[in-house]
Design a protein around this motif. Structure first.
Motif, PDB file in Angstrom:
ATOM      1  N   LEU A 149     -51.060  28.699 -67.139  1.00 13.61           N
ATOM      2  CA  LEU A 149     -49.882  28.940 -68.130  1.00 13.61           C
ATOM      3  C   LEU A 149     -50.600  29.675 -69.215  1.00 13.61           C
ATOM      4  O   LEU A 149     -49.730  30.347 -70.076  1.00 13.61           O
ATOM      5  CB  LEU A 149     -49.493  27.736 -68.691  1.00 13.61           C
ATOM      6  N   ASP A 150     -51.813  29.725 -69.336  1.00  9.50           N
ATOM      7  CA  ASP A 150     -52.561  30.578 -70.382  1.00  9.50           C
ATOM      8  C   ASP A 150     -53.841  31.113 -69.809  1.00  9.50           C
ATOM      9  O   ASP A 150     -54.270  30.686 -68.953  1.00  9.50           O
ATOM     10  CB  ASP A 150     -52.828  29.665 -71.506  1.00  9.50           C
ATOM     11  N   GLN A 151     -54.108  32.322 -70.416  1.00  8.38           N
ATOM     12  CA  GLN A 151     -55.330  32.856 -69.998  1.00  8.38           C
ATOM     13  C   GLN A 151     -56.522  32.909 -70.979  1.00  8.38           C
ATOM     14  O   GLN A 151     -56.480  32.872 -72.078  1.00  8.38           O
ATOM     15  CB  GLN A 151     -55.193  34.451 -69.909  1.00  8.38           C
ATOM     16  N   PRO A 152     -57.768  32.554 -70.457  1.00 11.22           N
ATOM     17  CA  PRO A 152     -59.122  32.266 -71.449  1.00 11.22           C
ATOM     18  C   PRO A 152     -59.507  33.553 -71.767  1.00 11.22           C
ATOM     19  O   PRO A 152     -59.165  34.613 -71.402  1.00 11.22           O
ATOM     20  CB  PRO A 152     -60.002  31.663 -70.429  1.00 11.22           C
ATOM     21  N   ASP A 153     -60.106  33.591 -72.977  1.00  6.41           N
ATOM     22  CA  ASP A 153     -60.601  34.765 -73.507  1.00  6.41           C
ATOM     23  C   ASP A 153     -61.829  35.264 -72.709  1.00  6.41           C
ATOM     24  O   ASP A 153     -61.855  36.613 -72.650  1.00  6.41           O
ATOM     25  CB  ASP A 153     -60.845  34.572 -75.025  1.00  6.41           C
ATOM     26  N   SER A 154     -62.472  34.447 -72.302  1.00  7.98           N
ATOM     27  CA  SER A 154     -63.463  34.623 -71.474  1.00  7.98           C
ATOM     28  C   SER A 154     -63.675  33.653 -70.339  1.00  7.98           C
ATOM     29  O   SER A 154     -63.333  32.601 -70.460  1.00  7.98           O
ATOM     30  CB  SER A 154     -64.802  34.955 -71.980  1.00  7.98           C
TER      31      SER A 154
ATOM     32  N   ARG B  24     -62.219  25.412 -59.913  1.00  5.49           N
ATOM     33  CA  ARG B  24     -63.413  25.471 -60.932  1.00  5.49           C
ATOM     34  C   ARG B  24     -63.323  26.318 -62.004  1.00  5.49           C
ATOM     35  O   ARG B  24     -62.603  27.571 -61.936  1.00  5.49           O
ATOM     36  CB  ARG B  24     -64.704  26.196 -59.816  1.00  5.49           C
ATOM     37  N   CYS B  25     -63.667  25.712 -63.175  1.00  7.52           N
ATOM     38  CA  CYS B  25     -63.707  26.558 -64.560  1.00  7.52           C
ATOM     39  C   CYS B  25     -64.970  26.911 -64.595  1.00  7.52           C
ATOM     40  O   CYS B  25     -66.137  26.289 -64.918  1.00  7.52           O
ATOM     41  CB  CYS B  25     -63.074  25.649 -65.459  1.00  7.52           C
ATOM     42  N   GLU B  26     -65.080  28.340 -64.898  1.00  4.65           N
ATOM     43  CA  GLU B  26     -66.525  29.021 -64.936  1.00  4.65           C
ATOM     44  C   GLU B  26     -66.654  29.644 -66.387  1.00  4.65           C
ATOM     45  O   GLU B  26     -65.874  30.317 -66.750  1.00  4.65           O
ATOM     46  CB  GLU B  26     -66.592  30.177 -63.932  1.00  4.65           C
ATOM     47  N   HIS B  27     -67.170  28.967 -67.372  1.00  4.30           N
ATOM     48  CA  HIS B  27     -67.599  29.461 -68.617  1.00  4.30           C
ATOM     49  C   HIS B  27     -66.391  29.731 -69.205  1.00  4.30           C
ATOM     50  O   HIS B  27     -66.293  30.775 -69.849  1.00  4.30           O
ATOM     51  CB  HIS B  27     -68.520  30.622 -68.635  1.00  4.30           C
ATOM     52  N   VAL B  28     -65.408  28.949 -69.539  1.00  2.00           N
ATOM     53  CA  VAL B  28     -63.903  29.343 -70.092  1.00  2.00           C
ATOM     54  C   VAL B  28     -64.185  29.197 -71.524  1.00  2.00           C
ATOM     55  O   VAL B  28     -64.466  27.868 -72.055  1.00  2.00           O
ATOM     56  CB  VAL B  28     -62.889  28.294 -69.372  1.00  2.00           C
ATOM     57  N   SER B  29     -63.725  30.008 -72.140  1.00  3.56           N
ATOM     58  CA  SER B  29     -63.694  29.926 -73.736  1.00  3.56           C
ATOM     59  C   SER B  29     -62.177  30.461 -74.041  1.00  3.56           C
ATOM     60  O   SER B  29     -61.705  31.241 -73.415  1.00  3.56           O
ATOM     61  CB  SER B  29     -64.720  30.712 -74.523  1.00  3.56           C
ATOM     62  N   LYS B  30     -61.691  29.691 -75.050  1.00  2.79           N
ATOM     63  CA  LYS B  30     -60.301  30.083 -75.483  1.00  2.79           C
ATOM     64  C   LYS B  30     -60.380  29.912 -77.222  1.00  2.79           C
ATOM     65  O   LYS B  30     -60.840  28.969 -77.737  1.00  2.79           O
ATOM     66  CB  LYS B  30     -59.381  29.424 -74.943  1.00  2.79           C
ATOM     67  N   SER B  31     -59.744  30.974 -78.002  1.00  5.04           N
ATOM     68  CA  SER B  31     -59.628  30.857 -79.301  1.00  5.04           C
ATOM     69  C   SER B  31     -58.277  31.411 -79.645  1.00  5.04           C
ATOM     70  O   SER B  31     -57.530  32.034 -78.982  1.00  5.04           O
ATOM     71  CB  SER B  31     -60.681  31.729 -80.137  1.00  5.04           C
ATOM     72  N   TYR B  32     -57.883  31.059 -80.873  1.00  7.03           N
ATOM     73  CA  TYR B  32     -56.506  31.458 -81.386  1.00  7.03           C
ATOM     74  C   TYR B  32     -56.778  31.757 -82.921  1.00  7.03           C
ATOM     75  O   TYR B  32     -57.823  31.327 -83.433  1.00  7.03           O
ATOM     76  CB  TYR B  32     -55.594  30.171 -81.624  1.00  7.03           C
ATOM     77  N   TRP B  33     -55.809  32.688 -83.515  1.00  2.00           N
ATOM     78  CA  TRP B  33     -55.846  32.913 -85.090  1.00  2.00           C
ATOM     79  C   TRP B  33     -54.752  32.180 -85.495  1.00  2.00           C
ATOM     80  O   TRP B  33     -53.557  31.922 -85.037  1.00  2.00           O
ATOM     81  CB  TRP B  33     -55.732  34.502 -85.243  1.00  2.00           C
ATOM     82  N   ASP B  34     -55.083  31.297 -86.523  1.00  2.00           N
ATOM     83  CA  ASP B  34     -54.172  30.774 -87.382  1.00  2.00           C
ATOM     84  C   ASP B  34     -54.101  31.323 -88.720  1.00  2.00           C
ATOM     85  O   ASP B  34     -55.097  30.895 -89.619  1.00  2.00           O
ATOM     86  CB  ASP B  34     -54.635  29.150 -87.408  1.00  2.00           C
ATOM     87  N   GLY B  35     -53.182  32.255 -88.941  1.00  2.00           N
ATOM     88  CA  GLY B  35     -53.216  33.158 -90.306  1.00  2.00           C
ATOM     89  C   GLY B  35     -54.490  33.762 -90.386  1.00  2.00           C
ATOM     90  O   GLY B  35     -54.965  34.602 -89.413  1.00  2.00           O
ATOM     91  N   ASN B  36     -55.343  33.620 -91.282  1.00  2.00           N
ATOM     92  CA  ASN B  36     -56.675  34.324 -91.409  1.00  2.00           C
ATOM     93  C   ASN B  36     -57.960  33.343 -90.696  1.00  2.00           C
ATOM     94  O   ASN B  36     -58.872  33.948 -90.917  1.00  2.00           O
ATOM     95  CB  ASN B  36     -57.180  34.631 -93.000  1.00  2.00           C
ATOM     96  N   HIS B  37     -57.624  32.465 -90.121  1.00  2.00           N
ATOM     97  CA  HIS B  37     -58.663  31.362 -89.688  1.00  2.00           C
ATOM     98  C   HIS B  37     -58.865  31.747 -88.072  1.00  2.00           C
ATOM     99  O   HIS B  37     -57.939  31.642 -87.255  1.00  2.00           O
ATOM    100  CB  HIS B  37     -58.351  29.890 -90.003  1.00  2.00           C
ATOM    101  N   HIS B  38     -59.940  31.735 -87.738  1.00  2.00           N
ATOM    102  CA  HIS B  38     -60.170  32.126 -86.158  1.00  2.00           C
ATOM    103  C   HIS B  38     -60.587  30.837 -85.602  1.00  2.00           C
ATOM    104  O   HIS B  38     -61.811  30.137 -85.985  1.00  2.00           O
ATOM    105  CB  HIS B  38     -61.402  33.129 -85.908  1.00  2.00           C
TER     106      HIS B  38
END
Length: 231
Positions: free
Chosen positions: A58-63, A7-21
């Motif tokens: 293999l990767d962890q969600p931010d939240s 189960r994925c519960e409220h999974v969010s993930k973001s990255y920074w690309d230079g100055n862009h979120h």
């Protein structure tokens, strides 16, 4: 109804690309059951691979969190997480990632040897799997001596070596011609039915997604359910 597998519960993930979120995943909620067959479809760059990597640890969600049979995998040690991937998960990619210096049989046997099985037992299991995917006569061939479709069949056999509960497939037919892609897809459908292994197939191919009993669409980082064509 079969029991819940992941189960994925409220999974969010973001990255920074230079100055862009870049917000890649937003509040993804998804439940998978034992033996299920699911397509996750979306355009290139929609976050499909990121979601698959989070599901496979293999990767962890931010939240949010990923639970496997009720346990939050983020709480596990790196060793337990690695053992879980080896024992319960199989991975298939667009590019086969077979080890070029080893034969097809040796590639399939590798996860079993890593798990600690004897060379004899690993070889026997690898031979059985190669026979099931139609490559019993090609076990002594190295990847460079195999066609694209044959290499992907070896990759499927390798993913199944440890009898995983879940196969995560990232664009598994994306590097194949149409006829070969259909054959590889049909093989995965048959293995899902025979072994009751849960398959999650990430793809940008809407026709492939429509051939599966369930599909979800990634749209702006959110999963949107879509009624798929029944087989």
């Amino acid at each position: 109804m079969t029991s819940e597998l992941l189960r994925c519960e409220h999974v969010s993930k973001s990255y920074w690309d230079g100055n862009h979120h870049l917000q890649v995943l937003q509040d993804v909620r998804l439940s998978l059951h034992e033996g299920e067959l699911l397509a996750i479809v979306g355009s290139s760059g929609s976050g499909k691979s990121t979601l698959l990597h989070c599901m496979g640890g293999l990767d962890q969600p931010d939240s949010g969190q990923i639970l496997f049979r009720g346990e939050a995998i983020a709480r596990w040690s790196p060793r337990k997480l690695a053992d879980w991937r080896n024992q319960h998960l199989g991975f298939i990619y667009q590019f086969h990632h077979l080890l070029p210096e080893f034969t097809a049989l040796e590639n399939v046997a590798m996860p079993l040897l890593i798990q600690g099985q004897t060379a004899k037992a690993a070889r026997r299991r690898a031979e059985q799997l190669l026979e099931r995917v139609g490559l019993s006569a090609r076990g002594s061939h190295r990847p460079a001596e195999l066609s694209g479709g044959e290499r992907q069949r070896v990759a499927i056999a390798r993913a199944l070596a440890n009898k995983p509960a879940l196969i995560l497939a990232d664009e598994p037919t994306g590097n194949l011609d149409d006829d070969t892609a259909r054959q590889v897809l049909q093989l995965m459908l048959e293995l899902n039915q025979e072994l009751q292994t849960c398959f999650v197939i990430v793809t940008h191919d809407q026709q492939l997604a429509d051939s599966l009993p369930r599909q979800e669409q990634l749209h702006h980082g959110r999963l949107v359910p879509k009624q798929a064509t029944q087989r």
